[in-house]
Design an enzyme around this catalytic site. Sequence first.
Site: not given
Ligand code: IN0
Length: 433
Positions: A168, A213, A226, A286
Amino acid sequence: MGKLTDALDHPEEIWPLVQMYAAARKAKAQTRGSPDWDFCYSLLNAVSRSFSIVIQQLPPQLRDAVCIFYLVLRALDTIEDDMTIPVDVKVPELVKFHTRLRDREWKYVCGEKDYRRLMLNYPLVTQAFLQLDSVHQEVITDIARRMGKGMAEFIERDVETVQDYDLYCHYVAGLTGLGLVHLFKASRLEHGDLPDDLANSMGLFLQKTNIIRDYLEDINEEPAPRMFWPKEIWGKYGRVLEDFKDPANSAAAVQCLNHLVLNVMRHAVRSLEFLSRLQDIQVFRFCAIPQVMAIGTLAECFNNPQVFTGVVKMRRGETAKYMVSINSMRNVYLAFAHFACIMIKKCNGPAQNDPHATELHVVLNEVLERCGEGLNVQPAKLQADGLRGILGKAATRPAIALSSIVLILASVVTLLVVYGILADLWRSSQQYN
Ligand code: IN0
């Protein structure tokens, strides 16, 4: 008041907070004058405060693609999360979602607040998506297709085993990592070997931390909870997941939580390996900042019963401190070592009787060893320094300067007040004479 006492307790965080506030204002003020891109960036700013700053600091050839990738994934997530959509409608919608990316009219009424705004104005995202390089469009479409299919699979079945849990999280986060690597390479910013397994671990480390969390938020979700905690783990500690909300079951709940922390920490060394292979500094920041936030959140959550009664997260000031200081692999190793040490301390203290304390110790030592290798320092030395927050000192020199200025100003004001009082006393004594 909380913010003020936080600032007084951690004066070294004041300057990073100011810097982050300035960066957020700058990011918000940037407009392109075109409704599609302005909508996309304003939504990005609204839904992810700190992460949107890092996206906007990416090199121009990558920034727009990542912004759209992020919004596309948020839209998919909004459909998946909306528990008011009947399953027989949701499943085909998730599977078809990737075909909507080229449909200029498509929008969907679902989600809440900013996410609802995203879904209702989706044609603006499509308009921006269709302006991206065709390679970037193909990467985003391919990941959206695989992710939508995977999400649909888990709408119809629960996360039972640890294998399900990994699958998942691969669908919803690991695939994001794979897609990002393709975008980095297509933009010619990264050329090294970034294998799928390492990119997947990066996503799993973030997503499993979020799942741990967000226990309380997810279980209280209306109209239905969920949950993604795997039954193979929680089943050892409770009859149903709701039981962990009851303070009477706090001891079992914390043991379950610690077991999940052990499970996610197994990805940490692979995340470090991925980060160490990056070449472009902005791409590095990033990728690295969310990983450091994740291990910081895990250190807060580990052995903490508050996960079952409220929201456990890092202080804003601490987040800001890492946002500004994560600009080298050295600082990532220092941050990981620091948080690993906090967890080791809990393992040796309040969590020493936890059934997984020994296994956690082993995994945390592996993290320390990897950090030691990267820093050319003995893990024992790292452990001795780790709890003092090594990074704090190096990263926050301007804040120390700021607190010195505050101290000098306070001394000057005190001197003036004392001088005023003495002068008054002298004047009144002159009158009596
Ligand atoms: C992310 C990821 C992310 C960033 C950089 C490299 C990555 C490599 C592999 C997978 C994911 C990667 O980072 C974000 C971070 C984020 O959104 N932080 C939130 C805090 C929070 O608590 O939500 C903020 O507001 O700062 C992330 O969590 N995801 C994400 C989504 C799209 C992209 Cl392009 C990159 C979500 C997830 C589900 C973990 C992939």
